[in-house]
Motif scaffolding. Structure first.
Motif, PDB file in Angstrom:
ATOM      1  N   ILE A  35      -3.472   2.743   8.597  1.00 13.99           N
ATOM      2  CA  ILE A  35      -3.125   1.548   7.816  1.00 13.99           C
ATOM      3  C   ILE A  35      -2.072   0.720   8.557  1.00 13.99           C
ATOM      4  CG2 ILE A  35      -1.922   0.811   5.704  1.00 13.99           C
ATOM      5  CD1 ILE A  35      -3.394   3.153   4.276  1.00 13.99           C
ATOM      6  N   ALA A  36      -1.064   1.422   9.110  1.00 15.52           N
ATOM      7  CA  ALA A  36       0.004   0.713   9.832  1.00 15.52           C
ATOM      8  C   ALA A  36      -0.582  -0.038  11.028  1.00 15.52           C
ATOM      9  CB  ALA A  36       1.077   1.707  10.281  1.00 15.52           C
ATOM     10  N   ALA A  37      -1.512   0.609  11.743  1.00 17.15           N
ATOM     11  CA  ALA A  37      -2.112  -0.038  12.921  1.00 17.15           C
ATOM     12  C   ALA A  37      -2.932  -1.256  12.497  1.00 17.15           C
ATOM     13  CB  ALA A  37      -2.988   0.962  13.677  1.00 17.15           C
ATOM     14  N   ALA A  38      -3.681  -1.127  11.401  1.00 19.03           N
ATOM     15  CA  ALA A  38      -4.514  -2.253  10.936  1.00 19.03           C
ATOM     16  C   ALA A  38      -3.631  -3.413  10.477  1.00 19.03           C
ATOM     17  CB  ALA A  38      -5.428  -1.787   9.801  1.00 19.03           C
ATOM     18  N   ARG A  39      -2.531  -3.091   9.795  1.00 15.62           N
ATOM     19  CA  ARG A  39      -1.623  -4.151   9.331  1.00 15.62           C
ATOM     20  C   ARG A  39      -0.935  -4.835  10.506  1.00 15.62           C
ATOM     21  NH1 ARG A  39       0.217  -4.387   4.006  1.00 15.62           N
ATOM     22  NH2 ARG A  39       2.251  -5.071   4.762  1.00 15.62           N
ATOM     23  N   ALA A  40      -0.553  -4.042  11.504  1.00 12.96           N
ATOM     24  CA  ALA A  40       0.108  -4.622  12.681  1.00 12.96           C
ATOM     25  C   ALA A  40      -0.862  -5.541  13.425  1.00 12.96           C
ATOM     26  CB  ALA A  40       0.605  -3.506  13.600  1.00 12.96           C
ATOM     27  N   GLU A  41      -2.109  -5.083  13.568  1.00 13.16           N
ATOM     28  CA  GLU A  41      -3.103  -5.884  14.281  1.00 13.16           C
ATOM     29  C   GLU A  41      -3.369  -7.213  13.567  1.00 13.16           C
ATOM     30  OE1 GLU A  41      -6.767  -3.796  15.112  1.00 13.16           O
ATOM     31  OE2 GLU A  41      -7.722  -5.717  15.602  1.00 13.16           O
TER      32      GLU A  41
ATOM     33  N   VAL B 193       0.849  -1.191   0.000  1.00 13.24           N
ATOM     34  CA  VAL B 193       0.000   0.000   0.000  1.00 13.24           C
ATOM     35  C   VAL B 193       0.885   1.241   0.000  1.00 13.24           C
ATOM     36  CG1 VAL B 193      -0.270  -0.176   2.530  1.00 13.24           C
ATOM     37  CG2 VAL B 193      -1.795   1.320   1.231  1.00 13.24           C
ATOM     38  N   GLU B 194       0.542   2.194  -0.848  1.00 16.06           N
ATOM     39  CA  GLU B 194       1.242   3.486  -0.858  1.00 16.06           C
ATOM     40  C   GLU B 194       0.195   4.590  -0.967  1.00 16.06           C
ATOM     41  OE1 GLU B 194       4.902   3.879  -2.862  1.00 16.06           O
ATOM     42  OE2 GLU B 194       5.524   1.850  -2.286  1.00 16.06           O
ATOM     43  N   ILE B 195       0.556   5.773  -0.451  1.00 18.86           N
ATOM     44  CA  ILE B 195      -0.376   6.905  -0.453  1.00 18.86           C
ATOM     45  C   ILE B 195       0.194   8.000  -1.341  1.00 18.86           C
ATOM     46  CG2 ILE B 195      -1.451   8.699   0.986  1.00 18.86           C
ATOM     47  CD1 ILE B 195      -1.318   6.699   3.336  1.00 18.86           C
ATOM     48  N   ILE B 196      -0.644   8.540  -2.205  1.00 21.63           N
ATOM     49  CA  ILE B 196      -0.246   9.681  -3.043  1.00 21.63           C
ATOM     50  C   ILE B 196      -1.191  10.824  -2.693  1.00 21.63           C
ATOM     51  CG2 ILE B 196       0.130  10.556  -5.399  1.00 21.63           C
ATOM     52  CD1 ILE B 196      -0.353   6.859  -5.033  1.00 21.63           C
ATOM     53  N   GLU B 197      -0.635  11.872  -2.048  1.00 20.01           N
ATOM     54  CA  GLU B 197      -1.487  13.041  -1.753  1.00 20.01           C
ATOM     55  C   GLU B 197      -1.092  14.183  -2.670  1.00 20.01           C
ATOM     56  OE1 GLU B 197      -0.226  15.961  -0.404  1.00 20.01           O
ATOM     57  OE2 GLU B 197       1.148  15.515   1.251  1.00 20.01           O
ATOM     58  N   GLN B 198      -2.090  14.970  -3.089  1.00 17.24           N
ATOM     59  CA  GLN B 198      -1.851  16.062  -4.047  1.00 17.24           C
ATOM     60  C   GLN B 198      -2.519  17.324  -3.517  1.00 17.24           C
ATOM     61  OE1 GLN B 198      -3.431  14.815  -7.818  1.00 17.24           O
ATOM     62  NE2 GLN B 198      -1.989  13.126  -8.012  1.00 17.24           N
ATOM     63  N   HIS B 199      -1.762  18.413  -3.469  1.00 20.69           N
ATOM     64  CA  HIS B 199      -2.300  19.677  -2.939  1.00 20.69           C
ATOM     65  C   HIS B 199      -1.820  20.871  -3.760  1.00 20.69           C
ATOM     66  CE1 HIS B 199      -3.278  17.286   0.652  1.00 20.69           C
ATOM     67  NE2 HIS B 199      -4.112  18.264   0.963  1.00 20.69           N
ATOM     68  N   HIS B 200      -2.484  21.988  -3.501  1.00 26.10           N
ATOM     69  CA  HIS B 200      -2.114  23.291  -4.046  1.00 26.10           C
ATOM     70  C   HIS B 200      -0.695  23.670  -3.552  1.00 26.10           C
ATOM     71  CE1 HIS B 200      -2.748  25.044  -0.036  1.00 26.10           C
ATOM     72  NE2 HIS B 200      -3.695  24.117   0.060  1.00 26.10           N
ATOM     73  N   PRO B 201       0.044  24.443  -4.342  1.00 23.72           N
ATOM     74  CA  PRO B 201       1.445  24.722  -3.976  1.00 23.72           C
ATOM     75  C   PRO B 201       1.623  25.721  -2.829  1.00 23.72           C
ATOM     76  CG  PRO B 201       0.911  25.710  -6.102  1.00 23.72           C
ATOM     77  CD  PRO B 201      -0.305  24.936  -5.683  1.00 23.72           C
TER      78      PRO B 201
ATOM     79  N   ALA C 225      -7.220  19.655  -2.812  1.00 23.82           N
ATOM     80  CA  ALA C 225      -6.757  18.633  -1.855  1.00 23.82           C
ATOM     81  C   ALA C 225      -7.260  17.276  -2.324  1.00 23.82           C
ATOM     82  CB  ALA C 225      -7.271  18.939  -0.455  1.00 23.82           C
ATOM     83  N   HIS C 226      -6.335  16.359  -2.592  1.00 26.69           N
ATOM     84  CA  HIS C 226      -6.679  15.084  -3.217  1.00 26.69           C
ATOM     85  C   HIS C 226      -5.809  13.982  -2.595  1.00 26.69           C
ATOM     86  CE1 HIS C 226      -8.135  17.798  -6.491  1.00 26.69           C
ATOM     87  NE2 HIS C 226      -7.091  18.481  -6.063  1.00 26.69           N
ATOM     88  N   GLN C 227      -6.336  12.798  -2.524  1.00 28.94           N
ATOM     89  CA  GLN C 227      -5.524  11.688  -2.014  1.00 28.94           C
ATOM     90  C   GLN C 227      -5.959  10.367  -2.632  1.00 28.94           C
ATOM     91  OE1 GLN C 227      -4.048  11.472   2.092  1.00 28.94           O
ATOM     92  NE2 GLN C 227      -5.129   9.529   2.303  1.00 28.94           N
ATOM     93  N   GLU C 228      -4.945   9.578  -3.003  1.00 28.06           N
ATOM     94  CA  GLU C 228      -5.187   8.207  -3.455  1.00 28.06           C
ATOM     95  C   GLU C 228      -4.483   7.256  -2.517  1.00 28.06           C
ATOM     96  OE1 GLU C 228      -5.086   8.683  -8.276  1.00 28.06           O
ATOM     97  OE2 GLU C 228      -4.022   6.992  -7.376  1.00 28.06           O
ATOM     98  N   VAL C 229      -5.159   6.178  -2.158  1.00 28.12           N
ATOM     99  CA  VAL C 229      -4.511   5.096  -1.419  1.00 28.12           C
ATOM    100  C   VAL C 229      -4.510   3.905  -2.361  1.00 28.12           C
ATOM    101  CG1 VAL C 229      -4.444   3.784   0.715  1.00 28.12           C
ATOM    102  CG2 VAL C 229      -5.526   6.053   0.689  1.00 28.12           C
ATOM    103  N   LEU C 230      -3.308   3.470  -2.727  1.00 33.43           N
ATOM    104  CA  LEU C 230      -3.151   2.419  -3.742  1.00 33.43           C
ATOM    105  C   LEU C 230      -2.733   1.117  -3.064  1.00 33.43           C
ATOM    106  CD1 LEU C 230      -2.771   1.403  -6.691  1.00 33.43           C
ATOM    107  CD2 LEU C 230      -0.502   2.435  -6.627  1.00 33.43           C
ATOM    108  N   PHE C 231      -3.599   0.126  -3.131  1.00 34.25           N
ATOM    109  CA  PHE C 231      -3.310  -1.198  -2.560  1.00 34.25           C
ATOM    110  C   PHE C 231      -2.959  -2.159  -3.684  1.00 34.25           C
ATOM    111  CE2 PHE C 231      -6.265   0.680   0.504  1.00 34.25           C
ATOM    112  CZ  PHE C 231      -5.633   0.403   1.714  1.00 34.25           C
ATOM    113  N   GLY C 232      -2.077  -3.106  -3.413  1.00 33.84           N
ATOM    114  CA  GLY C 232      -1.745  -4.109  -4.417  1.00 33.84           C
ATOM    115  C   GLY C 232      -1.478  -5.469  -3.802  1.00 33.84           C
ATOM    116  N   SER C 233      -1.916  -6.485  -4.515  1.00 27.00           N
ATOM    117  CA  SER C 233      -1.589  -7.880  -4.181  1.00 27.00           C
ATOM    118  C   SER C 233      -1.450  -8.619  -5.500  1.00 27.00           C
ATOM    119  CB  SER C 233      -2.704  -8.522  -3.344  1.00 27.00           C
ATOM    120  OG  SER C 233      -2.446  -8.343  -1.977  1.00 27.00           O
ATOM    121  N   ALA C 234      -1.096  -9.894  -5.452  1.00 29.23           N
ATOM    122  CA  ALA C 234      -0.865 -10.635  -6.703  1.00 29.23           C
ATOM    123  C   ALA C 234      -2.063 -10.489  -7.645  1.00 29.23           C
ATOM    124  CB  ALA C 234      -0.628 -12.108  -6.385  1.00 29.23           C
ATOM    125  N   GLY C 235      -1.838  -9.897  -8.802  1.00 30.46           N
ATOM    126  CA  GLY C 235      -2.855  -9.849  -9.848  1.00 30.46           C
ATOM    127  C   GLY C 235      -3.951  -8.822  -9.683  1.00 30.46           C
TER     128      GLY C 235
END
Ligand SMILES: NC(=O)C1=CN([C@@H]2O[C@H](COP(=O)(O)OP(=O)(O)OC[C@H]3O[C@@H](n4cnc5c(N)ncnc54)[C@H](OP(=O)(O)O)[C@@H]3O)[C@@H](O)[C@H]2O)C=CC1
Ligand SMILES: O=C(O)C1=N[C@H](C(=O)O)C[C@H](O)C1
Length: 234
Positions: free
Chosen positions: A140-146, A115-123, A183-193
């Protein structure tokens, strides 16, 4: 944001705008005007002083300003311990869609290798990563750790510092700044396929106002520290 909040409060039939404080104004003006709730959208440099002042005065506070680490939150809890009737609500993002985006991301976290986060904002934005991205990464880190997730696969050797973004509790966060963005944000998750992208866009600052007003209406009935809008939306 400050002006937008003043307009929204002024337009609400059940709320009264009693003071507007800008840099260099006398903060006591808010107390003299009988303010019951202070709303702070300033900068990470000054927000702690404003907050401490309001809590000392017994004024409840709604905070949108970014830059809240766990250490800062502990300091706020310390001040509130001496003022049991005062409420402070700090939200990394008042956009209702953004709150849902963070909840959905936390829910998805355990099911994907990456999982990676891409946030986009005004300059004009002063800080990076955004408060929303940092908060999302922590959820996300807390959920993954749990869930006992393995570390994310990543064989990359970073040839230039920053190429892989910031590491927020093991989650990579990439900050984009460009004219035209709000103000924009994408959370990109990936697993096999497969990948899953959860995206939120604030296209105008009015998007934050329903959440701010909800917080203003509720903060005095919630003494102590509340983080995020989640508990108000249940
Ligand atoms: N939680 C949320 O949903 C959102 C949070 N934010 C956050 O809110 C904060 C403000 O954002 P934004 O409005 O875009 O930023 P701006 O820079 O446009 O506004 C900050 C304002 O605070 C004023 N200011 C600075 N110091 C003080 C002080 N001591 N007392 C009173 N006012 C002061 C500045 O005055 P001057 O211009 O004179 O320097 C400026 O008008 C940021 O941290 C941002 O990340 C933003 C949008 C949504
Ligand atoms: O500075 C902004 O504009 C915003 N700041 C907040 C953040 O840092 O997450 C909320 C929203 O992204 C807009």
């Amino acid at each position: 944001m400050g002006l937008e909040v003043c307009k929204a409060v002024d337009a609400a039939d059940d709320l009264e705008l009693v003071a507007m404080i800008d840099q260099g104004d006398w903060l006591n003006g808010a107390a003299d005007a009988g303010a019951q709730v202070l709303v702070d959208f300033t900068t990470p440099d000054v927000v702690m002083d404003n907050l401490q002042w309001a809590v000392d005065q017994g004024i409840s506070v709604v905070v949108g300003t970014s830059g809240f680490s766990e250490q800062r939150l502990e300091r706020v809890r310390g001040w509130l311990a001496h003022k049991p009737g005062v409420g402070v609500l700090i939200a990394p993002n008042f956009g209702l869609g953004a709150v849902l985006m963070m909840q959905f991301a936390a829910r998805a976290a355990r099911y994907f290798e990456s999982v990676e986060i891409i946030e986009q904002h005004h300059p004009r934005k002063l800080d990076a990563p955004s408060g929303t991205a940092a908060h999302t990464a922590r959820l996300i880190a807390a959920a993954r750790a749990e869930a006992g997730c393995e570390p994310m696969p990543d064989a990359t050797k970073e040839e230039q510092a920053g190429a892989r973004g910031a590491d927020v509790e093991g989650v990579r966060v990439h900050s984009v700044r460009a004219s035209g963005l709000v103000a924009h944000q994408e959370v990109l998750f990936g697993s096999a396929g497969e990948t899953l992208t959860i995206r939120h866009d604030s296209l105008d600052r009015v998007s934050f106002m329903p959440g701010v007003l909800l917080a203003v209406r509720n903060v005095r009935s919630r003494p102590g520290l509340t983080i995020g809008l989640d508990s108000l939306l249940d």
